[in-house]
Design a protein around this motif. Structure first.
Motif, PDB file in Angstrom:
ATOM      1  N   GLY A 200     -33.337   9.112  -6.467  1.00 20.67           N
ATOM      2  CA  GLY A 200     -34.199  10.483  -6.251  1.00 20.67           C
ATOM      3  C   GLY A 200     -34.880  11.460  -7.741  1.00 20.67           C
ATOM      4  N   ASN A 202     -34.185  13.945  -8.915  1.00 24.25           N
ATOM      5  CA  ASN A 202     -33.640  14.154 -10.233  1.00 24.25           C
ATOM      6  C   ASN A 202     -32.135  13.298 -11.036  1.00 24.25           C
ATOM      7  OD1 ASN A 202     -31.670  13.543  -7.953  1.00 24.25           O
ATOM      8  ND2 ASN A 202     -30.946  16.122  -8.430  1.00 24.25           N
ATOM      9  N   GLU A 204     -31.246  10.946  -9.094  1.00 22.90           N
ATOM     10  CA  GLU A 204     -29.216  10.863  -8.667  1.00 22.90           C
ATOM     11  C   GLU A 204     -29.680   9.432  -7.752  1.00 22.90           C
ATOM     12  OE1 GLU A 204     -27.623  12.970  -4.749  1.00 22.90           O
ATOM     13  OE2 GLU A 204     -29.126  13.171  -5.478  1.00 22.90           O
ATOM     14  N   HIS A 304     -35.214  11.848   2.984  1.00 23.31           N
ATOM     15  CA  HIS A 304     -34.424  12.545   2.029  1.00 23.31           C
ATOM     16  C   HIS A 304     -35.627  12.217   0.236  1.00 23.31           C
ATOM     17  CE1 HIS A 304     -30.509  13.767   3.700  1.00 23.31           C
ATOM     18  NE2 HIS A 304     -31.122  13.168   4.671  1.00 23.31           N
ATOM     19  N   PRO A 310     -30.404  16.206  -0.948  1.00 20.90           N
ATOM     20  CA  PRO A 310     -29.508  15.355  -1.681  1.00 20.90           C
ATOM     21  C   PRO A 310     -29.673  13.962  -0.473  1.00 20.90           C
ATOM     22  CG  PRO A 310     -28.297  17.800  -0.745  1.00 20.90           C
ATOM     23  CD  PRO A 310     -29.773  17.616  -0.322  1.00 20.90           C
ATOM     24  N   PRO A 312     -27.133  11.006   0.235  1.00 22.99           N
ATOM     25  CA  PRO A 312     -26.675  11.122   0.840  1.00 22.99           C
ATOM     26  C   PRO A 312     -26.134   9.269   0.727  1.00 22.99           C
ATOM     27  CG  PRO A 312     -28.380  11.570   3.138  1.00 22.99           C
ATOM     28  CD  PRO A 312     -28.158  11.414   2.008  1.00 22.99           C
TER      29      PRO A 312
END
Ligand code: ATP
Ligand code: MG
Length: 399
Positions: A200, A202, A204, A304, A310, A312
């Motif tokens: 992501g 960020n 993640e 996503h 977020p 998953p």
């Protein structure tokens, strides 16, 4: 990045099957979609809310795409980096032009892998860069027999020539008009695998368990995805290496990294070694099983990641085998065109047919894929064998 919520429009560069499956995933979440492709009848364009018929380097078309989209991704790795840069001037674009351009050029890709080897612990195949006649003269005999690969625009084994000796190498490079190439040592592959991660904005990161791939004539034929399809330790090493490869370039989006497995000299499978082959800055053919065997597919994760939602952690709920459906299945032994026997295939348990809406079948052309799921690995394997017999599909017999 502030999440882009359903109701907004997400765009994709390229109208092939990967774009089509991205569009379907985005629409399921309630997004509108836009596809840019030069073909008015592209697989993705035909199912998208907006379709912009333009070449990848058409400035006007790119301006139109940016005007309707809140964020843009790509399904085709050879989109010119300049086009992604133009889009990124006004909209979030993931993956970025810089990271896509590394994957577009085998020379840059291999330098990146080599730079990551300290963190990933996984080297790439021994290779040499061929750009000048001096490079050719300097090629070490250690690299032969080898595979000559064009630095740019290779896919499905295209732009690759196997060479046994220096004379064949010189002739093959000349046949390729001496464009920049890499010569890779031909390795004795015990197996091939790939890993798909999503990262992501960020940082993640989530990933799928590695899957084992069987190629026939340079094209993916079969993907095995179930507990025990690969040794656990090898899978863990490949997964960690892929995450390092994505993180080191600040990658955003879905990334697939392909690996070779080399048998250890000791014969002990736990000591088998990994070699990183190449990466694709997008969902990958080897991850198509996730559409039916996991609670979140690679295309869901692409949506996503792009939208800043977020990520998953995907969970696989069924063992699976994916069989690629190439245009060859649309021709009988006499070369006459026919429709594969879908009714017989779909009568088998756990078969999930995905066709890409391509009207013209050609040998070697990716027309669709079939995911097979079941309660046990044995059940999935048995169904896969039946399908392979019905459709004369190759690759299942090889380990
Ligand atoms: P893709 O469709 O994955 O983009 P590609 O045309 O980019 O394919 P590669 O992945 O480089 O090509 O190679 C295709 C296949 O050829 C590999 O999956 C592997 O089976 C075989 N191959 C490639 N390089 C080597 C090597 N150095 N040694 C042995 N086999 C190789
Ligand atoms: Mg490949």
């Amino acid at each position: 990045m502030k999440p882009i919520l359903p109701g907004a429009t997400l765009g994709v560069m390229g109208g092939g099957q990967l774009g089509r499956m991205f569009v379907h995933a985005a629409q399921r979440l309630g997004y509108f979609t836009a596809v840019l492709d030069a073909d008015a009848n592209s697989p993705a364009g035909r199912v998208s809310h907006h379709q912009i018929q333009a070449a990848y380097d058409d400035t006007e078309g790119l301006t139109q795409l940016a005007a309707v989209c809140a964020a843009i991704t790509t399904e085709f790795e050879n989109v010119p980096a300049a086009a992604l840069r133009q889009l990124a001037a006004t909209r979030p674009v993931a993956p970025s032009a810089d990271t896509v351009s590394i994957a577009q050029n085998r020379i840059d890709e291999k330098s990146h892998f080599s730079a990551c080897a300290a963190a990933s612990g996984v080297p790439c195949a021994p290779y040499a860069v061929l750009e000048t006649q001096a490079d050719l003269a300097a090629v070490s005999a250690e690299l032969l027999p080898g595979i000559l690969k064009t630095a740019r625009m290779g896919y499905d084994g295209k732009g690759q020539v196997r060479v046994k000796n220096a004379a064949e190498l010189a002739a093959a490079w000349s046949d390729l008009n001496n464009v920049p190439c890499v010569l890779e040592k031909l390795l004795p592959l015990k197996a091939e695998l790939s890993v798909i991660v999503a990262r992501g904005w960020n940082g993640e990161i989530v990933s799928f368990a590695p899957q084992r791939n069987v190629h026939v004539d340079g094209i993916l034929a079969v993907t095995h995805a179930y507990e025990g399809c690969l040794p656990a330790d090898l899978s863990a090493r490949a997964r960690a290496a892929t995450e390092a490869i994505a993180a080191q370039i600040g990658y955003v989006g879905v990334l697939c990294v392909e690996f070779f497995v080399l048998a250890s000299a000791s014969g002990n499978a736990a000591e088998d070694t990994l070699v990183v082959n190449e990466m694709a800055p997008r969902p990958h053919n080897s991850g198509h099983y996730t559409m039916n065997a996991c609670d979140t597919s690679q295309f869901d994760l692409q949506v996503h990641a792009l939208a800043g939602l977020p990520l998953p952690t995907p969970r696989q709920h069924s063992p699976a085998i994916m069989l690629n459906l190439l245009g060859d299945s649309w021709f009988d032994a006499q070369g006459l065109e026919r429709t594969p026997d879908w009714v017989a295939v779909l009568a088998l348990p756990g078969t999930h047919l995905h066709l890409y809406g391509k009207t013209q079948a050609r040998p070697g052309r990716k027309m669709g894929h079939l995911n097979i799921t079941g309660a046990s690995v044995a059940a999935v394997q048995a169904t896969a064998r039946e399908v392979a017999t019905l459709l004369s599909l190759p690759g299942l017999e090889s380990r």
